[in-house]
Enzyme design. Structure first.
Site, PDB file in Angstrom:
ATOM      1  N   GLU A 166      40.620  29.248  39.876  1.00  0.00           N
ATOM      2  CA  GLU A 166      39.408  29.735  40.555  1.00  0.00           C
ATOM      3  C   GLU A 166      38.099  29.182  39.993  1.00  0.00           C
ATOM      4  O   GLU A 166      37.326  29.897  39.343  1.00  0.00           O
ATOM      5  CB  GLU A 166      39.402  31.262  40.574  1.00  0.00           C
ATOM      6  N   GLU A 354      47.996  33.058  44.407  1.00  0.00           N
ATOM      7  CA  GLU A 354      47.637  34.485  44.342  1.00  0.00           C
ATOM      8  C   GLU A 354      47.358  35.013  45.734  1.00  0.00           C
ATOM      9  O   GLU A 354      46.650  34.388  46.505  1.00  0.00           O
ATOM     10  CB  GLU A 354      46.359  34.715  43.516  1.00  0.00           C
TER      11      GLU A 354
HETATM   12  C1  FCB Z   1      41.483  36.679  41.120  1.00  0.00           C
HETATM   13  C2  FCB Z   1      41.851  36.318  39.699  1.00  0.00           C
HETATM   14  C3  FCB Z   1      42.939  37.171  39.092  1.00  0.00           C
HETATM   15  C4  FCB Z   1      42.808  38.612  39.530  1.00  0.00           C
HETATM   16  C5  FCB Z   1      42.659  38.728  41.035  1.00  0.00           C
HETATM   17  C6  FCB Z   1      42.567  40.132  41.562  1.00  0.00           C
HETATM   18  O1  FCB Z   1      40.169  36.337  41.355  1.00  0.00           O
HETATM   19  O2  FCB Z   1      42.267  34.985  39.607  1.00  0.00           O
HETATM   20  O3  FCB Z   1      42.911  37.016  37.712  1.00  0.00           O
HETATM   21  O4  FCB Z   1      41.801  39.227  38.843  1.00  0.00           O
HETATM   22  O5  FCB Z   1      41.528  38.011  41.443  1.00  0.00           O
END
Ligand code: FCB
Length: 448
Positions: A166, A354
């Site tokens: 990110e 994610e």
């Molecule tokens: C993302 C992050 C991860 C977690 C999720 C909810 O931005 O990469 O570490 O905090 O959100």
């Protein structure tokens, strides 16, 4: 009912990150990271929570690998804490730190779970921050040396590598909005950081190839989908700008070797510049093997003439349902972002690194009924399937997260896990969503 099946080689997994789960903040030679400093600065993290103990995964690797195995997943994404491996950021290597990760990797492999390793999930050694952190170009070389140290130790065991998690959060959220470590509020600094981490990414990819490391390397930008509220040109332009600043700014340099012009112009009009040195764009755009994509949410964007800033939130009364993090539930945005990426950048293999939701659910005598998380995942996985059918080159999907953990500025107040963690006793209890995801992974599909 119909059964929606995924391709035979599609892989299911879950994700975590070092500072959010490990604890053991001062053990075996680990030095502080910017998150230790930030979480211990009053007022920065809700309730003064820190990652000192977190889920104590540092001491509970066996438990956690067993839970992964019983979950039936074939991939586990975790991150390495740079301050465990090279505590001062540059210089001396701490072999004990590497031992811990090698042991984890060995245990995963012994259980048939593929390790998916993130080199940087935000825990920059504090010693480097003291010298300017990512604003200082010297941090780029420190990162490449750290990456090389990890490559050498785990070469042949880990086959899936991610450089950064990110980049928008590392730069804008942490250095302009100031909500994450190191907590600066300076847009020029944030743009400098954004550029430097991209160069660090590219140099690491280059090093990976030079060293002949086995496997594939990619990186994991976060995406969101901004849809114009109406077809009015002001709304259309504003939505494009927000997609540009959030998605394209971190994808186009890597995949096309250029920053998006419309966003660059917007920054330039406000007096902000990108400090590109000769050769930077070539380095940033070294070919990667796959993309990791994080997706949680999106919104409708209405032009707000009063908003001085790209990141001001706009009240658009969108009517979206929300998770307990107040994020819009927007599976259509997931589909849109994936199909847009494919048409814009080509059909590079994609792993969803994610996706998931924050919902609170009580543990009642060992049962945690998180039906809302199941519904969230169900909708997003169906959107994913549609994206696959539309030609997006999807290879796998990882839920954020395996277990409840330290949710950055929100401490322990925002549970995302398939497993409930009692932060007093550290006991783990699989939630209803864990059993649901197990069925999905085992059957490689779901009913609709
Ligand atoms: C993302 C992050 C991860 C977690 C999720 C909810 O931005 O990469 O570490 O905090 O959100």
């Amino acid at each position: 009912m119909t059964f929606v099946k995924f391709p035979d080689d599609f892989q299911w997994g879950t994700a975590t990150a070092a500072y959010q789960i490990e604890g053991a903040f001062d053990e075996d030679g680990r030095a502080p990271s910017i998150w230790d400093t930030f979480s211990k600065t009053p007022g920065k993290v809700l309730n003064g929570d820190t990652g000192d103990i977190a889920c104590d995964s540092y001491h509970r690797v066996d438990d956690d690998v067993r839970l992964l195995k019983e979950l039936g997943v074939k991939m586990y994404r975790f991150s390495i804490a740079w301050p465990r491996v090279i505590p001062q950021g540059a210089g001396e290597v701490n072999p004990v730190g590497l031992d811990y990760y090698e042991e984890l990797v060995d245990k995963l492999l012994a259980n048939g779970i593929e390790p998916f390793l993130t080199l940087y999930h935000w825990d920059l050694p504090q010693a480097l921050q003291d010298q300017g952190g990512w604003e200082n170009r010297a941090t780029i070389d420190a990162f490449v040396t750290y990456a090389e140290t990890v490559f050498q130790r785990l070469n042949g065991k880990v086959k899936k590598w991610l450089t950064l998690n990110e980049p928008w959060c590392i730069s804008i959220l942490s250095n302009y909005i100031g909500a994450h470590a190191p907590g600066k509020q300076d847009l020029q600094a944030a743009l400098d950081v954004a550029h430097h981490i991209l160069v660090a990414h590219g140099k690491t990819v280059e090093r990976f190839r030079e060293l002949g490391i086995v496997g594939e390397i990619g990186y994991a930008p976060n995406t969101e989908w901004n849809e114009p509220y109406s077809s009015h040109p002001d709304d259309v332009r504003t939505a494009a700008l927000r997609n540009g600043a959030f998605n394209e700014w971190f994808l186009s340099p890597v995949l096309k070797g250029t920053y998006p012009e419309h966003v660059k112009r917007w920054y330039a009009d406000k007096g902000y510049t990108v400090k590109i040195q000769p050769g930077d764009m070539e380095i940033i755009s070294r070919p990667i093997d796959f993309l990791g994509i994080n997706y949680y949410t999106g919104t409708l964007v209405k032009y707000n003439p009063g908003a001085g800033d790209l990141y001001d939130s706009l009240d658009i009364r969108s009517g979206f349902e929300k998770t307990d993090f107040d994020w819009n539930i927007y599976p259509e945005g997931f589909y849109n972002v994936l199909t847009w990426m494919t048409s814009e950048y080509g059909a590079l293999p994609i792993y969803i690194t994610e996706n998931g939701a924050c919902y609170e659910a009580k543990n009642v005598n060992g049962e945690v009924n998180d039906a809302n998380r199941i519904s969230f995942l169900h909708k997003h996985i169906l959107a994913l399937h549609r994206a696959l059918e539309s030609g997006v080159n999807l290879k796998g999907y990882m839920v954020w997260s395996l277990m409840d953990n330290f949710e950055w500025a929100f401490g322990y107040s925002k549970p995302f896990g398939l497993i409930d963690v009692n932060f007093q006793t550290l006991e783990r209890t699989p939630k209803a969503s864990y059993y649901w995801y197990n069925q999905l992974a085992v059957r490689n599909g779901l009913e609709v």
